[in-house]
Design an enzyme around this catalytic site. Structure first.
Site, short mmCIF file in Angstrom:
data_model
loop_
_atom_site.label_atom_id
_atom_site.label_comp_id
_atom_site.label_asym_id
_atom_site.label_seq_id
_atom_site.Cartn_x
_atom_site.Cartn_y
_atom_site.Cartn_z
N TYR A 98 -14.41 5.02 -9.97
CA TYR A 98 -13.58 6.12 -10.48
C TYR A 98 -14.47 6.97 -11.38
O TYR A 98 -14.74 6.63 -12.52
CB TYR A 98 -12.37 5.56 -11.24
CG TYR A 98 -11.50 6.61 -11.88
CD1 TYR A 98 -11.19 7.79 -11.22
CD2 TYR A 98 -10.96 6.40 -13.15
CE1 TYR A 98 -10.38 8.75 -11.81
CE2 TYR A 98 -10.15 7.34 -13.75
CZ TYR A 98 -9.86 8.52 -13.08
OH TYR A 98 -9.06 9.46 -13.67
N ASP A 119 -12.50 7.66 -6.08
CA ASP A 119 -12.12 8.98 -6.57
C ASP A 119 -13.36 9.54 -7.26
O ASP A 119 -13.66 9.17 -8.39
CB ASP A 119 -10.94 8.84 -7.55
CG ASP A 119 -10.55 10.16 -8.19
OD1 ASP A 119 -11.23 11.18 -7.94
OD2 ASP A 119 -9.59 10.16 -8.99
#
Length: 242
Positions: free
Chosen positions: A95, A134
């Site tokens: 992330y 992400d």
């Protein structure tokens, strides 16, 4: 994550029946949730020190040879990375830090990106790497609806896009663009503003990157934009044995 389990997470999880399932931005502390994923899956979590912030997880049917949390160190305060080592590859769920709307965290983001690139290159020198995450950047203009209006904004600054280009040029492949180089209107994140998702005004900021030598093993890279429950939708990578 706590919200998603009440919005169809289990239905999707069981339907996909993935060998490996990665989650980013879990926003959990240890003990705040107990997922019933069945006996087939082992669960690995990396929690942020700050409550309700960041965090990653991996659920796997295959027992890894080793598990690592963080980059250079064995832990890191924002819970952004988990690396699972398997016999023939590494899986990294990540992330990437957001530069923030006012770009106040851009310098940190760029420094973090460089450390991440060096880390995955070190792994790649040993065996191939699959990165799922992400990455908080729309790489090319085709990867967001309003490229002109968002130029210079967080997630579409020249600096962030250049870091993505550098990572790919270092020996990694964007699996979705490898299969679908010209596909438009393919997004994985939408603002929560009213009507945005319905009009598909989105960004593609979630990726499966693979060591470029794994390209022949890529069978499918898919964006499941029909799945709701979050401002992101799931993405899927299917590979043959390598």
């Amino acid at each position: 994550m706590r919200s998603c389990v009440n919005k169809g997470f289990y239905d999707y999880f069981r339907e996909i029946d993935a060998d490996l399932f990665c989650v980013q931005e879990t926003k959990l502390q240890e003990g705040q949730i107990e997922l019933d994923l069945g006996d087939a899956y082992q669960q690995y979590w990396n929690y942020a020190e700050k409550k309700g912030y960041s965090g990653t997880a991996v659920f796997t049917k295959v027992t890894p040879r080793s598990v690592r949390y963080g980059l250079e160190e064995e832990s890191e305060p924002e819970g952004r990375i988990i690396t699972l080592e398997f016999d023939s590859f590494y899986l990294v769920t990540v992330y990437t830090p957001n530069a923030k709307r006012d770009l106040s965290r851009l310098a940190y983001r760029l420094e973090w990106e460089e450390r991440f690139r060096k880390y995955v290159l070190g792994l790649d020198a040993k065996k191939p790497v699959i990165i799922c995450g992400d990455l908080n950047v729309a790489h090319q203009e085709i990867d967001l609806k309003n490229a002109k209006g968002n130029r210079g904004n967080s997630g579409f600054t020249e600096e962030e896009r250049e870091k993505m280009t550098l990572l790919l040029d270092s020996g990694f492949t964007d699996s979705f663009r490898y299969l679908y180089p010209d596909r438009t209107d393919a997004y994985s994140w939408w603002s929560n503003m009213p009507g945005v998702r319905e009009r598909n005004v989105g960004w593609r900021i979630d990726y499966f990157l693979v060591s470029s030598r794994l390209r022949p093993a890529i069978l499918e890279a898919r964006i499941d934009s029909h799945i709701f429950g979050s401002d992101h939708c799931p993405i899927l990578l299917e590979m043959k044995d390598f």
